[in-house]
Design a protein around this motif. Structure first.
Motif, short mmCIF file in Angstrom:
data_model
loop_
_atom_site.label_atom_id
_atom_site.label_comp_id
_atom_site.label_asym_id
_atom_site.label_seq_id
_atom_site.Cartn_x
_atom_site.Cartn_y
_atom_site.Cartn_z
N GLU A 243 1.01 -1.34 0.01
CA GLU A 243 0.23 -0.07 -0.06
C GLU A 243 0.96 1.19 0.07
O GLU A 243 2.02 1.47 0.62
CB GLU A 243 -0.97 -0.05 1.13
N HIS A 272 -8.00 -5.08 -0.74
CA HIS A 272 -7.03 -5.18 0.50
C HIS A 272 -6.23 -3.79 0.49
O HIS A 272 -6.19 -2.99 1.38
CB HIS A 272 -6.23 -6.24 0.63
N HIS A 276 -6.19 0.20 2.52
CA HIS A 276 -5.15 0.63 3.26
C HIS A 276 -5.13 2.24 2.90
O HIS A 276 -4.54 3.08 3.72
CB HIS A 276 -3.92 0.12 2.77
N GLU A 306 -3.64 -4.65 9.44
CA GLU A 306 -3.67 -5.70 8.76
C GLU A 306 -4.79 -6.56 8.75
O GLU A 306 -5.44 -7.16 7.94
CB GLU A 306 -2.45 -6.40 8.57
N TYR A 376 -2.58 -11.19 10.21
CA TYR A 376 -3.65 -11.15 9.02
C TYR A 376 -4.65 -11.91 9.51
O TYR A 376 -5.87 -11.62 9.69
CB TYR A 376 -2.97 -11.52 7.70
ZN LIG Z 1 -2.18 -5.11 3.97
#
Ligand SMILES: [Zn+2]
Length: 588
Positions: A243, A272, A276, A306, A376
């Motif tokens: 990101e 995803h 971010h 995350e 995660y």
């Molecule tokens: Zn990430």
């Protein structure tokens, strides 16, 4: 204070040799005793990479072209003499042949340049503007940068407000196909830098638009960029993303776009990295507001930064209508199974997993699942638990979305980092009751996420996967297969193979004297029952070993299905959670 910017120039005269020429102009007032530092890491990827490894040569010269001595300072920096006068030009040659989203790669097809790996910064000049100019030759193609272009019209000059902004850049150079689209009226661009492969750019744009709009809705219509760019590289393997402030770098195998499951993962990756843009880049955990590029920077909140992002990166494609309900529930069940089945969960909390990212998550080995958890998967499952807890209190309400919006309203774009206490406060406020006990047990503590107790809030239940063939008794390994056969990547602590003394890295040859080839481990185990003792023969390095293993009960394979006779509240909670009707939950 002087406001003379730090200037960089990039040339690509030997692309096939993977070489990049970079020059840095050190402003006169920073020259005497000045120090240049090449970062050891790049934000978003929490491991020391020592980019200095790829410096082929470095030399400095004064305004008349005379050489100036550079003295090594620490292991990734150089100092200029105290009596040097400037401006000084420092020229580097870098080797760039590592294709990941966080390293440089230059070849005849493209150049992916990651600022942390490319541009030494000048100490004392961190807060100044940083300019990057590309001096390209015919055939080099177009520069696609995440940084804004210089307002004076020179196309190949990019401007960063300061060092952190520069490091948040990333450049792709080449003759590359692009597609433009809009999310909430803001221009977006997708740049495809595949080495072969043929993505359907119109389809990617349509899906990214739908996912982007679902993300903007999650943040109450707030889209804090005036443009956004996806730089996507393709290779024969690998995958992932990194990101940045105004864009992201993605990497996918070139065949992704022709395979439905791989393409679904790509959609999730798009969600995803896009999420971010808020969570991480503007809603920043305490500890990550400023970076020390010479050494690790720690936070205990990657399970939010995350983990919550990983939770929403599957929920948003469903809300956006690009994933089916069944795909989403199968993905949730799969993550839940692996989280509840990780022996390391007893040893490492998600808070510690976050803090120890540098030495554990990014330095994985055969023992990793025994030693800790992933912030995660584990963080995503905790996010789901919190969502379910809030929805159990208010089936008609926005669930965890409300807590995320509270955090965004309080910390988004302020430069102040949030702490675990702030997250607990936002979640408790969204739930209308104190949930700090949950944080003590499951975030700071090592109790497993209580997802099986909570999932009824949205009208779902876990059941064991029913199969036409009986489940295999349990050996307790994570294995991989190649044409050479089956290798135990990890032997799970506390499971039958572990008690027998098998080890990650063992190469399986036979069970009870019968060869086990690729694809044959599960059928070989199915020939036995839980409680049977079998002889497992492996190569461990040069040694041939046979160890008796007493097989265990089959590993539970969880699947999600609808509860019997769901209530109106369960139906409403499912709909406000996913945007879909509970009746869509078909058979797994
Ligand atoms: Zn990430």
């Amino acid at each position: 204070m002087s406001d003379v910017p730090i200037e960089y120039a990039v040339r690509l005269p030997q692309r096939r040799q993977h070489l990049v020429d970079v020059t840095v102009t050190v402003p006169a007032d920073l020259v005497a005793g000045g120090r240049l530092v090449l970062p050891t890491w790049t934000p978003g990827s929490y491991v020391v990479r020592d980019y200095v490894h790829h410096v082929q040569s470095i030399a400095a010269s004064d305004p008349d072209g005379r050489a100036i001595e550079l003295t090594p300072s620490g292991h990734t920096a150089w100092t200029l003499p105290d009596d040097a006068v400037g401006p000084v030009t420092v020229r580097l040659e870098l080797y760039a042949n590592e294709l990941t989203v966080r390293t440089n790669h230059v070849d005849d097809h493209h150049a992916l340049l990651v600022p942390a790996a490319t541009f030494p910064y000048v100490e004392g000049g961190e807060d100044r503007r940083h300019l990057v100019r590309f001096d390209l030759e015919a055939g080099d193609g177009t520069v696609h940068g995440l940084l804004p272009r210089h307002p004076d019209g020179d196309d190949d000059v990019f401007v960063a407000d300061d060092l952190d902004h520069l490091v948040d850049g990333a450049f792709e150079v080449g003759d590359l196909p692009t597609v433009d689209f809009e999310v909430a009226g803001v221009p977006h661009r997708f740049v495809w830098s595949g080495h072969g492969g043929a993505p359907d750019l119109a389809r990617i744009a349509a899906d990214a638009t739908a996912i982007g709009e679902a993300a903007v809705e999650l943040f109450d219509g707030d889209l804090p960029v005036d443009r956004y760019t996806f730089l996507c590289v393709g290779w024969d393997q690998g995958g992932g993303g990194l990101e940045h402030r105004d864009g992201s770098v993605l990497m996918m195998p070139v065949r992704t776009f022709q395979q439905p499951d791989d393409y679904a993962r790509f959609q999730s990756l798009v969600a995803h990295e896009y999420l971010h843009l808020w969570n991480v880049k503007r809603l920043v955990p305490a500890g990550l507001q400023r970076f020390d590029y010479e050494r690790p920077t720690h936070t205990t909140s990657l399970w939010v930064a995350e983990g919550w992002t990983a939770y929403y990166d599957e929920l948003l494609p469903l809300r956006a209508g690009v994933w089916t309900t069944r795909r989403y529930l199968d993905a949730l069940a799969s993550v839940t199974t692996s989280v509840l089945d990780t022996p390391g969960a007893a040893l490492q909390s998600v808070q510690r997993s976050s803090y120890e990212a540098w030495t554990k998550h990014y330095v994985r080995d055969e023992n990793s699942p025994n030693a800790g958890v992933s912030y995660y998967g584990h963080g995503a499952t905790l996010a789901w638990c919190l969502d379910l807890l809030i929805r159990r209190e208010d089936p008609y309400g926005p669930g965890l979305d409300a807590a995320l919006r509270l955090l965004w309203d309080r910390f988004g774009g302020t430069g102040t980092g949030y702490t675990e206490d702030d997250v607990a406060a936002a979640v408790s406020e969204a739930a209308g009751r104190d949930l700090t006990g949950f944080f003590d047990r499951h975030v700071a503590g090592t109790q497993l996420p209580p997802v099986e107790d909570l999932v009824g809030a949205v009208g779902l239940t876990f059941s064991e996967r029913s199969a036409d063939v009986p489940a295999a008794p349990r050996l307790g390994v994570i294995s991989s297969e190649t044409d050479l056969g089956v290798t135990f990547d990890t032997v799970l602590r506390g499971q039958p193979a572990w008690h027998a003394g098998l080890t990650g890295g063992d190469r399986l040859l036979a069970i009870d004297g019968l060869k086990v080839a690729r694809g044959e481990l599960t059928p070989a185990l199915r020939a036995h029952r839980a409680g049977d003792t079998v002889d497992v023969t492996v190569f461990r390095g040069p040694r041939l070993l046979t160890l008796p293993v007493t097989l265990g009960e089959p590993r539970p394979e969880r699947q999600l299905s609808i509860v019997d006779s769901p209530t109106l509240e369960q139906r409403e909670a499912f709909r406000s959670w996913t945007g879909r009707p509970l009746s869509e939950v078909g058979a797994p």
